[in-house]
Design a protein around this motif. Structure first.
Motif, PDB file in Angstrom:
ATOM      1  N   GLY A 180      66.558 -56.022 -91.414  1.00 52.60           N
ATOM      2  CA  GLY A 180      67.084 -57.575 -91.945  1.00 52.60           C
ATOM      3  C   GLY A 180      65.492 -58.176 -91.440  1.00 52.60           C
ATOM      4  O   GLY A 180      64.365 -57.589 -92.165  1.00 52.60           O
ATOM      5  N   SER A 181      66.070 -59.392 -91.162  1.00 56.52           N
ATOM      6  CA  SER A 181      64.666 -60.289 -90.684  1.00 56.52           C
ATOM      7  C   SER A 181      63.895 -60.042 -89.537  1.00 56.52           C
ATOM      8  O   SER A 181      62.685 -60.359 -89.233  1.00 56.52           O
ATOM      9  N   GLN A 196      69.608 -52.387 -82.623  1.00 54.41           N
ATOM     10  CA  GLN A 196      71.431 -53.377 -82.359  1.00 54.41           C
ATOM     11  C   GLN A 196      70.930 -54.160 -81.658  1.00 54.41           C
ATOM     12  O   GLN A 196      71.831 -55.430 -81.661  1.00 54.41           O
ATOM     13  N   TYR A 197      70.968 -54.198 -80.124  1.00 51.61           N
ATOM     14  CA  TYR A 197      70.912 -54.903 -79.610  1.00 51.61           C
ATOM     15  C   TYR A 197      69.557 -56.012 -79.914  1.00 51.61           C
ATOM     16  O   TYR A 197      70.001 -57.314 -79.276  1.00 51.61           O
ATOM     17  N   ILE A 198      68.770 -56.058 -79.938  1.00 53.63           N
ATOM     18  CA  ILE A 198      67.699 -56.703 -80.629  1.00 53.63           C
ATOM     19  C   ILE A 198      68.399 -57.340 -82.328  1.00 53.63           C
ATOM     20  O   ILE A 198      68.408 -58.459 -82.155  1.00 53.63           O
ATOM     21  N   THR A 199      68.988 -57.370 -83.161  1.00 48.86           N
ATOM     22  CA  THR A 199      69.343 -57.088 -84.231  1.00 48.86           C
ATOM     23  C   THR A 199      70.958 -58.215 -84.643  1.00 48.86           C
ATOM     24  O   THR A 199      70.861 -59.516 -84.834  1.00 48.86           O
ATOM     25  N   THR A 200      71.306 -57.446 -83.368  1.00 50.92           N
ATOM     26  CA  THR A 200      72.966 -58.525 -83.339  1.00 50.92           C
ATOM     27  C   THR A 200      73.491 -58.852 -82.182  1.00 50.92           C
ATOM     28  O   THR A 200      74.639 -59.880 -81.999  1.00 50.92           O
ATOM     29  N   GLY A 201      72.919 -58.947 -80.712  1.00 48.25           N
ATOM     30  CA  GLY A 201      73.377 -59.450 -79.848  1.00 48.25           C
ATOM     31  C   GLY A 201      73.833 -58.158 -78.724  1.00 48.25           C
ATOM     32  O   GLY A 201      74.133 -58.480 -77.592  1.00 48.25           O
ATOM     33  N   SER A 202      74.300 -57.629 -79.720  1.00 51.11           N
ATOM     34  CA  SER A 202      75.579 -56.307 -79.499  1.00 51.11           C
ATOM     35  C   SER A 202      74.606 -55.388 -78.132  1.00 51.11           C
ATOM     36  O   SER A 202      73.928 -54.870 -78.316  1.00 51.11           O
ATOM     37  N   LYS A 203      75.831 -54.964 -77.365  1.00 56.00           N
ATOM     38  CA  LYS A 203      75.545 -54.590 -76.030  1.00 56.00           C
ATOM     39  C   LYS A 203      76.112 -52.671 -76.074  1.00 56.00           C
ATOM     40  O   LYS A 203      75.882 -52.158 -75.638  1.00 56.00           O
ATOM     41  N   ASP A 244      59.681 -57.964 -82.676  1.00 56.77           N
ATOM     42  CA  ASP A 244      60.458 -57.915 -81.657  1.00 56.77           C
ATOM     43  C   ASP A 244      59.385 -56.387 -81.561  1.00 56.77           C
ATOM     44  O   ASP A 244      59.226 -55.725 -81.821  1.00 56.77           O
ATOM     45  N   LEU A 245      59.472 -56.278 -79.976  1.00 54.34           N
ATOM     46  CA  LEU A 245      58.298 -54.876 -79.856  1.00 54.34           C
ATOM     47  C   LEU A 245      59.983 -53.864 -78.873  1.00 54.34           C
ATOM     48  O   LEU A 245      60.061 -54.706 -77.649  1.00 54.34           O
ATOM     49  N   ILE A 246      60.165 -52.894 -78.436  1.00 52.56           N
ATOM     50  CA  ILE A 246      60.750 -51.807 -78.087  1.00 52.56           C
ATOM     51  C   ILE A 246      59.675 -50.813 -77.027  1.00 52.56           C
ATOM     52  O   ILE A 246      58.688 -49.631 -78.160  1.00 52.56           O
TER      53      ILE A 246
END
Length: 482
Positions: A218-219, A443-450, A252-254
């Motif tokens: 996405g973005s 998923q954590y980055i894009t949605t905030g969901s853990k 973002d960076l992982i």
């Protein structure tokens, strides 16, 4: 390093037992003399070991008599350690160690090993039978295992036809050539499938930069770096990867440290500076040495600051790398971690926490906040010091505790807010966006969901068997002395 020279000048003049350059112990205890005096000078817990006390011996002859009781330098070394603090999570190991071949030690820090190339972990059968198997979690590029077709996720139940147990696994892997017997996972109760592969050990240089890529979701333009050892020999390559990240315009960076047991404090400082850039010159970490070092040393020599320059020198002081750091100026960083993330990996996490938002995915890190130096038997304990003895013994004792700018560290390790462990039956492909731990991080980055935790939160990590435990520098963090 100015610290070493400053400390030695003052220390030699204050010790009750002479440590002068003219001190020549009897040849039969030459190495033992080096062991005692090196630990007496630098060991972090020197004041808690009665036999390392400055007042333990009134003269050299008394010391020599004591040392003569140890035929083996290694036995002396390990008997002088403060065991309760050395390796509290595994009483059969120590953070400090001694070697009789410092060339091999130096090679290990440079990522050079005699290895088949297989990186392995152990697991118990799911049926509670007590049976034990191992699985391949990584393969070193261009190693014999890589050439022979060994891949991540393979399950092994026998070696050379012998069933693997917790008791025999190290011995089975100790041969330079061996045959692995593969099995199907079978829901954690592996069943042999009749496939065998023979692998040979060879001298291999492993690039710690295992995987890098850029993932667009996405973005979000997400950089991913799997980094397996803080090796100063690859600082230039690491910096080059960050130049690519700069060009990609990351949001973002992982950084994947799940298999990174540590390494160079200087390289850790460089990595922290690459992630940020906006804190140049500010304190990254600070070191606490034993009371003798602290009393005679300018504390400015015990700090590591964020920097905008890589400056690496060899043992002779010659510049081998001098280049500007490629920084991303990030305000948030994501780390993938595990019980095998230790020492310098934890240092980066700890040092960045006071400055930017640090988010963790995986399982609780190991918890090691102390570091070591390599001591050689020369006048100033360095490799290029005067009167370097002809033997090749060297010590790697713990000499410092490391803290962030707030004086903090995490002796029990860091607990991720997103809890997920690797599943031997579904490891996935490292660097692929569908690999379970990477997918959860995205998923954590894009949605905030853990997401839903796949493990229970631990308060203490007891590491399972890992083939890296067989290497002398397992979970080591060190500073270089020049």
């Amino acid at each position: 390093m100015k610290l070493l020279k400053t400390f030695l000048i003052i220390l030699f003049s204050t010790l009750i037992v002479s440590c002068s350059e003219k001190d020549d112990a009897p040849k039969n205890i030459e190495v033992q003399n080096f062991v005692w005096k090196g630990l007496n000078a630098y060991y972090l817990w020197q004041d808690l070991v009665p036999d390392l006390s400055d007042r333990r011996f009134s003269n050299d002859n008394e010391l020599y008599s004591y040392l003569s009781g140890y035929e083996s330098p290694a036995n002396l070394f390990y008997n002088l350690l403060y065991m309760p603090n050395e390796y509290p999570k595994d009483p059969n190991r120590t953070y400090s160690w001694i070697v009789d071949d410092y060339i091999a030690l130096e090679d290990s820090f440079a990522g050079i090993r005699l290895t088949s190339g297989m990186k392995l972990k152990g697991a118990d059968y799911a049926d509670g039978s007590g049976n034990f198997y191992i699985y391949v979690y990584d393969v070193v590029t261009s190693s014999d295992a890589d050439i022979q077709g060994v891949t991540r996720g393979m399950i092994i139940t026998e070696i050379n036809g012998t069933t693997i147990t917790r008791a025999n696994i190290n011995n089975l892997l100790n041969n330079n050539t061996f045959t692995i017997h593969l099995a199907d996972y079978n829901a954690g109760n592996p069943v042999s499938n009749g496939t065998t592969i023979t692998v040979n050990k060879s001298q291999v240089t492993e690039n710690p930069i295992k995987v890098t890529n850029v993932i667009v979701e996405g973005s979000h333009t997400i950089g991913y770096l799997m980094y397996n050892q803080f090796s100063r020999n690859f600082d230039g390559e690491l910096n080059a990867e960050f130049a690519k990240f700069q060009t990609a315009g990351l949001t973002d960076l992982i950084i994947d440290l799940r298999y990174n047991g540590g390494g160079s404090v200087q390289t850790a400082t460089y990595l922290g500076s690459m992630i940020t850039g906006q804190f140049n010159g500010e304190l990254f970490s600070k070191q606490v040495w034993n009371h003798k070092v602290m009393e005679v040393t300018n504390t400015d020599l015990l700090i590591n600051n964020f920097t905008d320059q890589i400056l690496n020198k060899d043992q002779q002081g010659n510049v081998i790398l001098n280049e500007a750091i490629n920084s991303l100026n990030l305000e948030t960083i994501y780390f993938i971690v595990s019980e095998n993330s230790a020492s310098a990996s934890e240092l980066v996490i700890n040092a960045l926490k006071p400055y930017i938002t640090v988010k963790l995915v995986g399982i609780q890190t190991y918890g090691k906040h102390v570091g070591s130096i390599t001591l050689y038997d020369s006048d100033n304990y360095t490799r290029n010091g005067n009167n370097l003895k002809s033997h090749t013994w060297a010590m790697q004792p713990i000499v410092l505790e490391i803290q962030n700018v707030n004086g903090e560290n995490a002796p029990e390790g860091f607990i991720p807010e997103v809890l997920i462990d690797e599943d031997p039956g579904n490891l996935g492909v490292l660097g692929d966006s569908t690999e379970p731990l990477l997918a959860r991080t995205i998923q954590y980055i894009t949605t905030g969901s853990k997401g839903v935790p796949t493990i229970q939160q631990n308060t203490q990590i007891s590491p399972s068997w890992n083939s890296n435990m067989m290497h002398p520098d397992y979970n080591n963090m060190y500073v270089e002395l020049k």
